[in-house]
Scaffold this motif. Structure first.
Motif, PDB file in Angstrom:
ATOM      1  N   PRO A 353     -33.138 -23.521  24.426  1.00 41.48           N
ATOM      2  CA  PRO A 353     -32.005 -24.364  24.328  1.00 41.48           C
ATOM      3  C   PRO A 353     -30.751 -23.459  24.679  1.00 41.48           C
ATOM      4  N   PRO A 354     -29.907 -23.895  25.683  1.00 45.14           N
ATOM      5  CA  PRO A 354     -28.601 -23.147  26.267  1.00 45.14           C
ATOM      6  C   PRO A 354     -27.648 -23.515  25.188  1.00 45.14           C
ATOM      7  N   ALA A 355     -27.450 -23.022  24.238  1.00 37.94           N
ATOM      8  CA  ALA A 355     -26.643 -23.588  23.112  1.00 37.94           C
ATOM      9  C   ALA A 355     -25.302 -23.126  23.112  1.00 37.94           C
ATOM     10  N   PHE A 356     -25.179 -21.814  23.312  1.00 33.74           N
ATOM     11  CA  PHE A 356     -23.766 -21.172  23.655  1.00 33.74           C
ATOM     12  C   PHE A 356     -23.062 -21.415  24.756  1.00 33.74           C
ATOM     13  N   TRP A 357     -21.825 -21.973  24.485  1.00 31.51           N
ATOM     14  CA  TRP A 357     -21.166 -22.362  25.568  1.00 31.51           C
ATOM     15  C   TRP A 357     -21.662 -23.604  26.319  1.00 31.51           C
ATOM     16  N   ARG A 414     -16.299 -17.472  16.523  1.00 35.19           N
ATOM     17  CA  ARG A 414     -16.287 -18.959  16.635  1.00 35.19           C
ATOM     18  C   ARG A 414     -16.455 -19.453  18.048  1.00 35.19           C
ATOM     19  N   TYR A 415     -16.324 -18.668  18.824  1.00 32.24           N
ATOM     20  CA  TYR A 415     -16.668 -19.083  20.321  1.00 32.24           C
ATOM     21  C   TYR A 415     -18.187 -18.900  20.388  1.00 32.24           C
ATOM     22  N   PHE A 416     -18.994 -18.220  19.671  1.00 31.15           N
ATOM     23  CA  PHE A 416     -20.407 -18.279  19.856  1.00 31.15           C
ATOM     24  C   PHE A 416     -21.165 -18.910  18.608  1.00 31.15           C
ATOM     25  N   GLY A 417     -20.283 -19.678  17.736  1.00 40.40           N
ATOM     26  CA  GLY A 417     -20.984 -20.546  16.626  1.00 40.40           C
ATOM     27  C   GLY A 417     -21.735 -21.735  17.251  1.00 40.40           C
ATOM     28  N   GLY A 418     -22.630 -22.257  16.398  1.00 40.72           N
ATOM     29  CA  GLY A 418     -23.440 -23.404  16.684  1.00 40.72           C
ATOM     30  C   GLY A 418     -24.361 -23.587  15.647  1.00 40.72           C
ATOM     31  N   LEU A 419     -23.987 -23.237  14.498  1.00 36.75           N
ATOM     32  CA  LEU A 419     -24.922 -23.098  13.290  1.00 36.75           C
ATOM     33  C   LEU A 419     -24.448 -24.052  12.222  1.00 36.75           C
ATOM     34  N   SER A 420     -23.294 -24.813  12.589  1.00 38.41           N
ATOM     35  CA  SER A 420     -22.723 -25.637  11.704  1.00 38.41           C
ATOM     36  C   SER A 420     -23.597 -26.878  11.085  1.00 38.41           C
ATOM     37  N   LEU A 421     -24.425 -27.241  11.866  1.00 38.20           N
ATOM     38  CA  LEU A 421     -25.090 -28.598  11.532  1.00 38.20           C
ATOM     39  C   LEU A 421     -26.485 -28.309  11.138  1.00 38.20           C
ATOM     40  N   LEU A 422     -26.787 -27.011  10.923  1.00 37.38           N
ATOM     41  CA  LEU A 422     -28.269 -26.626  10.637  1.00 37.38           C
ATOM     42  C   LEU A 422     -28.430 -26.735   9.179  1.00 37.38           C
ATOM     43  N   ASP A 423     -29.502 -27.005   8.784  1.00 33.86           N
ATOM     44  CA  ASP A 423     -29.967 -26.927   7.574  1.00 33.86           C
ATOM     45  C   ASP A 423     -29.654 -25.817   6.627  1.00 33.86           C
ATOM     46  N   ARG A 424     -29.200 -25.840   5.673  1.00 30.52           N
ATOM     47  CA  ARG A 424     -28.712 -24.363   4.879  1.00 30.52           C
ATOM     48  C   ARG A 424     -29.926 -23.808   4.398  1.00 30.52           C
ATOM     49  N   PRO A 425     -30.988 -24.337   3.774  1.00 34.25           N
ATOM     50  CA  PRO A 425     -32.141 -23.707   3.349  1.00 34.25           C
ATOM     51  C   PRO A 425     -32.857 -22.864   4.658  1.00 34.25           C
ATOM     52  N   LEU A 426     -33.007 -23.501   5.565  1.00 32.86           N
ATOM     53  CA  LEU A 426     -33.533 -23.132   7.049  1.00 32.86           C
ATOM     54  C   LEU A 426     -32.561 -21.771   7.326  1.00 32.86           C
ATOM     55  N   LEU A 427     -31.387 -21.760   7.484  1.00 31.33           N
ATOM     56  CA  LEU A 427     -30.506 -20.694   7.661  1.00 31.33           C
ATOM     57  C   LEU A 427     -30.823 -19.476   6.616  1.00 31.33           C
ATOM     58  N   TYR A 592     -15.278 -24.422  20.573  1.00 34.29           N
ATOM     59  CA  TYR A 592     -15.959 -23.857  19.335  1.00 34.29           C
ATOM     60  C   TYR A 592     -15.715 -24.876  18.535  1.00 34.29           C
ATOM     61  N   ASP A 593     -15.290 -26.240  18.717  1.00 29.59           N
ATOM     62  CA  ASP A 593     -15.300 -27.417  17.958  1.00 29.59           C
ATOM     63  C   ASP A 593     -16.340 -28.300  17.955  1.00 29.59           C
ATOM     64  N   ARG A 594     -17.243 -28.107  18.994  1.00 29.74           N
ATOM     65  CA  ARG A 594     -18.465 -28.878  19.425  1.00 29.74           C
ATOM     66  C   ARG A 594     -19.904 -28.293  19.472  1.00 29.74           C
ATOM     67  N   GLY A 595     -19.733 -26.840  19.062  1.00 29.28           N
ATOM     68  CA  GLY A 595     -20.741 -25.814  19.137  1.00 29.28           C
ATOM     69  C   GLY A 595     -21.955 -26.299  18.443  1.00 29.28           C
ATOM     70  N   GLY A 596     -21.826 -26.810  17.010  1.00 29.13           N
ATOM     71  CA  GLY A 596     -22.669 -27.524  16.267  1.00 29.13           C
ATOM     72  C   GLY A 596     -23.447 -28.717  16.943  1.00 29.13           C
ATOM     73  N   LEU A 597     -22.789 -29.675  17.899  1.00 25.00           N
ATOM     74  CA  LEU A 597     -23.002 -30.620  18.438  1.00 25.00           C
ATOM     75  C   LEU A 597     -23.944 -30.162  19.554  1.00 25.00           C
ATOM     76  N   GLU A 598     -23.680 -29.224  20.402  1.00 19.28           N
ATOM     77  CA  GLU A 598     -24.397 -28.671  21.387  1.00 19.28           C
ATOM     78  C   GLU A 598     -25.613 -28.116  20.999  1.00 19.28           C
TER      79      GLU A 598
END
Length: 616
Positions: A353-357, A414-427, A592-598
């Motif tokens: 998954p090429p999630a960052f940027w 924040r430029y390398f974020g992407g975890l905002s939508l992931l399940d908290r127990p998983l993290l 950085y506002d759409r990292g979780g979507l990506e």
């Protein structure tokens, strides 16, 4: 540049399994669109897909050297050797007779002369495998900076290897399983040397070689950064950097196919373009061809943020005019970034998954696809920021003192974020902070230091080493996958190991002598560049600010959520997903506002397309 793969098994008669070996080889077709080759013996099969760059007729692979009618060694090689002419002359003095003019044969003959010591003599970017029938063993070697990838998967009686994971995954002996360690590698912006995502798979580390024998696999390093006393004064240091850059770029303009540069209008790419223009003129070639990238409507929509103060296009045009380049602006329609065919091509190229940027992967793919229509080789500016200190975190005291990777501190993270939508127990189960701390301690333990080195000088050596061994690897991987997906070879002059060794040991006070980023590089190339370029503040690779791109991501994620069979759903925090999809959208979209979507979308595509088995 090419793609390589192979299979060694000391219990199997591999000529009976050539269909599988061919399947592994054909996964590398995008890396080598010009030719395919397969060589085998009882316990080995070596595959090769070729992108012809030097000696278009003679450099066919896998390449075997024979004596008395039997093979002495067989090579499958990916990369370019920039000092192959000097090495050829030296080998001829030892009595070697060449039948081609390729750098591939120089590596092969070099192995016959020096064994594994050939690696220390090479200047270039490469990953290769040599089968030695007399020893009944395989040698795997990767270049010093890790510009070219090389993966391997030990088996009970041998090994599988390839330029990309897909080559290994084409063999039934490799499973598409990912455990917690592998998922961590996907989710955090820290590349662990030697660690791959799929269970049982590894990467050959930069500057490392592996020997595969019937008794197992042994690993050793033939190169690593060393701490050395720097004795040159400032003027001498600037002069040495200038001389190294001129020599490096001149070497990297050698090609029997059309060549170009990637030009953003920043200091790094402008320096490479100016040096390339000078080298081509000296060879009676030219003008230099250059390419830049931008998004449709970007000039009218551009807004400054914390890392982007100016758009690239005006500076790229200025620099192109300054050197008389044959310049092309590749303008990307934002709808192309979410084109399903483009995103499938990106995922197929990365195997991950090429999630960052997230938008930068498809935009880079589209840029390279356009470049490939006119050129086969491109020179790029990767690694200059890591080597000369170009990023903000080199000068941010809080980042320097944070006790972790500086790009993952507040302000940069924040430029390398992407975890905002992931399940908290998983993290919580993955415990990313603990894993990151462990990786950080491992990274610091590798840093070479001079006796008595303390304070800021000690810390800046650590920061530079972290950037050169951890951060830049993600950028080199991205550049390799997106370029090779369209059969384009990208060369990176700032990764020349002579330059890296020298600049790594320049004291930080000298590297930042004028109080700005990349002082040494600016001083070494100022005579080649317009003042507007030398004075421009560091600006990263462009990202789209078009709100329509974010709207398309939201719409796609809404479809994923509506499908109960979407494999990513168990990994998501559905409450957060709902709030994100319902959140009002602004007029400008930031990465950085759409990292979780990506992250959510790429994970879903990867899990679905690759049939990944998660074992967490």
């Amino acid at each position: 540049m090419c793609g390589i793969t192979g299979w060694v098994d000391y219990r199997l008669d591999l000529p009976q399994h050539l269909d599988t070996a061919r399947a592994m080889t054909r996964t590398m077709e995008c890396r080598g669109p010009d030719a395919e080759g397969l060589w085998w013996d009882r316990h080995v099969a070596l595959g090769h897909r070729r992108l012809a760059v030097i000696d278009l007729e003679g450099g066919v692979q896998p390449m075997a050297a024979e004596a008395s009618g039997r093979p002495r060694a067989c090579l499958t090689f990916c990369g370019e050797i920039y000092n192959f002419r000097e090495l050829r002359t030296e080998l001829e003095a030892h009595g070697h007779v060449f039948r081609t003019s390729s750098d591939t044969e120089v590596v092969l003959r070099g192995y016959l002369q020096w064994g594994e010591g050939v690696a220390t003599r090479l200047n270039g970017i490469y990953a290769f495998a040599v089968w030695d029938p007399d020893r009944d063993e395989l040698l795997l070697v990767r270049d010093r900076m890790g510009v070219k990838p090389l993966y391997y998967h030990p088996t009970p009686h041998g090994v599988l290897f390839g330029s990309e994971p897909k080559a290994i995954l084409a063999n039934p002996a490799a499973r598409r399983r990912v455990d917690a360690d592998g998922l961590y590698e996907v989710l955090d912006m820290v590349k662990t040397p030697g660690q791959a995502v799929f269970t049982g798979m590894h990467e050959v580390r930069p500057g490392e070689l592996l020997r595969v024998r019937e008794g197992g696999i042994s690993r050793s390093r033939y190169w690593a950064l060393e701490a050395r006393e720097h004795t040159d004064d400032l003027a001498g240091t600037i002069g040495t950097v200038r001389d190294l850059l001129e020599d490096t770029v001149a070497r990297q303009t050698v090609a029997d196919v059309p060549l170009c540069t990637l030009l953003s209008g920043g200091l790094d790419s402008s320096a490479v373009t100016a040096l390339t223009a000078r080298a081509l003129a000296a060879q009676g070639r030219g003008p230099v061809r250059s390419f830049s990238v931008d998004f449709a409507g970007a000039d009218a929509r551009f807004e400054q943020d914390a890392v982007r103060g100016t758009p690239d296009s005006p500076f790229a045009r200025l620099m192109a005019g300054h050197v008389g380049a044959d310049h092309t602006e590749v303008v990307i329609d934002n709808a192309e970034l979410t084109d399903p065919a483009v995103r499938r091509a990106v995922l197929r190229a990365t195997d991950l998954p090429p999630a960052f940027w997230g938008d930068m992967w498809p935009s880079l793919y589209l840029l390279f696809r356009a470049v490939r229509e006119r050129s086969t080789v491109a020179l790029s500016g990767e690694s200059a920021d890591e080597l000369f200190g170009g990023y903000q975190w080199f000068r941010n005291r809080r980042a320097l003192e944070a006790g972790t990777f500086p790009w993952l501190t507040s302000g940069s993270a924040r430029y390398f974020g992407g975890l905002s939508l992931l399940d908290r127990p998983l993290l919580e189960k993955l415990d990313i902070p603990a894993r990151r701390a462990e990786r950080y301690d491992q990274a610091l333990a590798e840093v070479p230091r001079l006796p008595g080195e303390t304070g800021d000088e000690r810390r800046m050596r650590e920061i530079t080493h972290l950037n050169l061994t951890r951060f830049v690897q993600t950028l080199l991987d991205r550049k390799d996958r997106m370029s090779m997906a369209v059969g384009l070879e990208v060369r990176v002059p700032f990764c020349d190991h002579r330059l890296v060794e020298y600049v790594f040991n320049v004291p930080w006070e000298m590297k930042s002598f004028d109080g700005r980023e990349k002082s040494l590089l600016r001083a070494a190339t100022a005579h080649l560049l317009p003042r507007e370029i030398t004075e421009r503040v560091k600006t990263p690779y462009p990202a789209t600010q078009d709100p329509a791109y974010e709207s398309a991501l939201r719409a796609e994620l809404a479809e994923v959520v509506r499908d109960p069979a979407s494999p990513v759903l168990p990994l998501l925090d559905m409450d957060r997903v709902g709030r994100t999809l319902a959140r009002p959208q602004g007029g400008v979209s930031r990465p950085y506002d759409r990292g979780g979507l990506e992250m959510a979308l790429w994970l879903n595509s990867w899990l679905s397309s690759y049939g990944v088995e998660l074992y967490l």
